[in-house]
Motif scaffolding. Structure first.
Motif, PDB file in Angstrom:
ATOM      1  N   LEU A 154      -0.657  16.600  34.699  1.00 15.93           N
ATOM      2  CA  LEU A 154      -0.231  18.133  35.389  1.00 15.93           C
ATOM      3  C   LEU A 154       0.856  17.774  36.281  1.00 15.93           C
ATOM      4  O   LEU A 154       1.805  18.546  36.120  1.00 15.93           O
ATOM      5  N   LEU A 155       1.028  16.837  37.055  1.00 17.59           N
ATOM      6  CA  LEU A 155       2.009  16.515  37.974  1.00 17.59           C
ATOM      7  C   LEU A 155       3.302  16.281  37.391  1.00 17.59           C
ATOM      8  O   LEU A 155       4.182  16.965  37.742  1.00 17.59           O
ATOM      9  N   GLY A 156       3.272  15.568  36.394  1.00 22.03           N
ATOM     10  CA  GLY A 156       4.427  15.219  35.642  1.00 22.03           C
ATOM     11  C   GLY A 156       5.117  16.239  34.793  1.00 22.03           C
ATOM     12  O   GLY A 156       6.126  16.410  34.802  1.00 22.03           O
ATOM     13  N   ARG A 157       3.999  16.912  34.160  1.00 20.74           N
ATOM     14  CA  ARG A 157       4.360  17.942  33.246  1.00 20.74           C
ATOM     15  C   ARG A 157       4.990  19.170  34.088  1.00 20.74           C
ATOM     16  O   ARG A 157       6.139  19.937  33.770  1.00 20.74           O
ATOM     17  N   GLY A 158       4.624  19.285  35.346  1.00 18.88           N
ATOM     18  CA  GLY A 158       4.524  20.364  36.125  1.00 18.88           C
ATOM     19  C   GLY A 158       6.085  20.165  36.841  1.00 18.88           C
ATOM     20  O   GLY A 158       6.962  21.015  36.525  1.00 18.88           O
ATOM     21  N   ALA A 159       6.459  19.059  37.143  1.00 17.74           N
ATOM     22  CA  ALA A 159       7.621  18.671  37.615  1.00 17.74           C
ATOM     23  C   ALA A 159       8.777  18.820  36.634  1.00 17.74           C
ATOM     24  O   ALA A 159       9.906  19.338  36.948  1.00 17.74           O
ATOM     25  N   MET A 160       8.358  18.503  35.335  1.00 13.61           N
ATOM     26  CA  MET A 160       9.396  18.599  34.353  1.00 13.61           C
ATOM     27  C   MET A 160       9.648  20.338  33.891  1.00 13.61           C
ATOM     28  O   MET A 160      10.815  20.352  33.643  1.00 13.61           O
ATOM     29  N   LEU A 161       8.735  20.700  33.969  1.00 14.41           N
ATOM     30  CA  LEU A 161       9.053  22.191  33.657  1.00 14.41           C
ATOM     31  C   LEU A 161       9.912  22.853  34.988  1.00 14.41           C
ATOM     32  O   LEU A 161      10.703  23.737  34.407  1.00 14.41           O
ATOM     33  N   VAL A 162       9.562  22.553  36.091  1.00 18.34           N
ATOM     34  CA  VAL A 162      10.521  23.071  37.181  1.00 18.34           C
ATOM     35  C   VAL A 162      11.820  22.792  36.959  1.00 18.34           C
ATOM     36  O   VAL A 162      12.863  23.513  37.196  1.00 18.34           O
ATOM     37  N   VAL A 163      12.087  21.319  36.665  1.00 13.48           N
ATOM     38  CA  VAL A 163      13.515  20.852  36.352  1.00 13.48           C
ATOM     39  C   VAL A 163      14.082  21.472  35.233  1.00 13.48           C
ATOM     40  O   VAL A 163      15.337  22.037  35.439  1.00 13.48           O
ATOM     41  N   LEU A 164      13.316  21.972  34.207  1.00  8.60           N
ATOM     42  CA  LEU A 164      14.084  22.492  32.836  1.00  8.60           C
ATOM     43  C   LEU A 164      14.174  23.902  33.318  1.00  8.60           C
ATOM     44  O   LEU A 164      15.249  24.331  32.735  1.00  8.60           O
ATOM     45  N   GLU A 165      13.497  24.404  34.146  1.00 13.15           N
ATOM     46  CA  GLU A 165      13.627  26.039  34.493  1.00 13.15           C
ATOM     47  C   GLU A 165      14.992  25.860  35.323  1.00 13.15           C
ATOM     48  O   GLU A 165      15.855  27.097  35.211  1.00 13.15           O
ATOM     49  N   CYS A 166      15.277  25.013  36.174  1.00 18.41           N
ATOM     50  CA  CYS A 166      16.592  24.940  37.170  1.00 18.41           C
ATOM     51  C   CYS A 166      17.709  24.553  36.319  1.00 18.41           C
ATOM     52  O   CYS A 166      18.769  24.473  37.127  1.00 18.41           O
ATOM     53  N   THR A 167      17.510  23.996  35.244  1.00 19.34           N
ATOM     54  CA  THR A 167      18.759  23.747  34.522  1.00 19.34           C
ATOM     55  C   THR A 167      18.962  24.417  33.155  1.00 19.34           C
ATOM     56  O   THR A 167      19.708  25.118  33.339  1.00 19.34           O
ATOM     57  N   TRP A 168      18.354  23.987  32.006  1.00 19.16           N
ATOM     58  CA  TRP A 168      18.872  24.465  30.692  1.00 19.16           C
ATOM     59  C   TRP A 168      18.377  25.937  30.646  1.00 19.16           C
ATOM     60  O   TRP A 168      19.226  26.940  30.270  1.00 19.16           O
TER      61      TRP A 168
END
Length: 365
Positions: free
Chosen positions: A65-79
């Motif tokens: 959950l920690l890794g997946r959540g961080a990935m989603l936040v980065v994805l929202e802020c970029t692509w």
């Protein structure tokens, strides 16, 4: 969801579709029906986290959950932010941001007893409209990110738009996690629980909303245009941030749909099961696809290039938004996404099979 995003680009209106002084029932319900998406996504993300934990265990699930959540936040802020603008002037923090931060928050909560998780979820959801009185133009970044929402300048020509402030959303994901065991029950017992939940949510919604007692910052009122518009006023609840009554009304409907599907749909519905197997692929691709097609179409027809950012922009001369254009474009988008998602899932499944297949023994043909 795709319908709402198609409307943003192919049928942008010079008025808010929820503005009763200017909208029509067609525009209103085209916008309103999409309210069902985000609460359902977030609640079921919490349910999914619980179900995963039954096999993976708490420690593995917390790391995931920690890794997946961080990935989603980065994805929202970029692509994803780029896909809305075809530029990079604003960090647009919407449902993927809320899902990502909810997972990060939940990665810590799952170490607690599930009853305590339910209490924390209730404490984040039920009283949060009491903070509405604190909203103001001078609010800082933490309060905007947590509850108020809104735009925050981060430099010249750049800023962050907190469309989905976190307090009720992370609480809703925690509520989904606490609700997880329901989906391990026998079908009849599960469906009975879902219908009881539907009745409770809708009764709370009607009771609080009818008297304008609590749960939404905008009171409803009888409208001079008649009973239809009075009902529209009654159903117009606050999404940014999601009010208690917004969550009650949308989740009441969503859980009813889930109960019906659970009982009566015994075989996979191809379109739903396909998109359900690749939700993140769908989300990441469909925004850019809608924007690109609208950019070409609106540029060809009106010499105008739409963008999600800048709702106050002047629409081109001769342009008139129509529901026909909105729904036609939406159907085309869904058809294209069906083809793309089919290709993606086939490639993904073939790749997974190749990875998991045992290597042939030496000397074998």
């Amino acid at each position: 969801m795709a319908l709402d995003h198609t409307r943003d680009f192919f049928a942008a209106t010079p008025f808010d579709p929820m503005d009763l002084a200017q909208t029509s029932p067609g525009w209103y319900w085209t916008r309103w029906i999409t309210n069902l998406c985000a609460p359902t996504f977030v609640l079921l993300a919490g349910v999914s986290a619980f179900l995963r934990q039954q096999k993976a265990g708490v420690a593995d699930n917390s790391r995931y959950l920690l890794g997946r959540g961080a990935m989603l936040v980065v994805l929202e802020c970029t692509w994803i932010s780029f896909s809305w603008q075809f530029g990079y002037n604003v960090l647009i923090l919407q449902v993927i941001w809320a899902l990502g931060m909810g997972m990060i928050f939940l990665s810590a909560l799952i170490w607690l007893p599930r009853t305590l998780v339910a209490v924390i979820a209730a404490a984040l959801i039920l009283p949060h409209n009491l903070l509405d009185a604190l909203h103001g133009p001078t609010s800082g970044i933490l309060f905007k990110a947590w509850h108020q929402g809104g735009f925050l300048p981060l430099g010249e020509g750049f800023g962050a738009a907190f469309a989905y402030p976190l307090m009720p959303w992370v609480g809703l994901m925690a509520a989904g996690y606490a609700m997880g065991p329901v989906f391990l029950w026998q079908a009849e017992k599960r469906q009975r629980f879902l219908w009881i939940s539907v009745a409770a949510l809708l009764l709370v919604f009607v009771g609080l909303r009818f008297g304008n007692i609590y749960g939404d910052p905008d009171a409803w009122s009888e409208q001079a245009k008649g009973g239809v518009y009075s009902f529209l006023s009654f159903m117009r609840v606050h999404k940014y941030p999601p009010s208690l009554l917004y969550l009650c009304s949308t989740l009441g409907i969503s859980l009813a749909i889930l109960a019906v599907l659970d009982k009566y749909v015994k075989q996979r519905v191809p379109v739903l099961s396909l998109f359900g197997r690749a939700p993140l692929f769908f989300y990441c691709v469909h925004i850019a696809l809608i924007h690109a097609l609208a950019w070409v179409y609106m540029g060809w027809r009106y010499d105008y290039h739409p963008s999600f950012v800048g709702r106050g922009q002047k629409l081109p001369d001769g342009y008139e938004p129509t529901l026909l254009a909105c729904y036609t474009a939406w159907a085309v988008i869904i058809a294209i996404m069906f083809v793309l998602t089919t290709a993606w899932t086939r490639w993904r499944d073939a790749r997974a099979a190749a990875i998991t297949s045992p290597a042939p023994a030496a000397g074998s043909v």
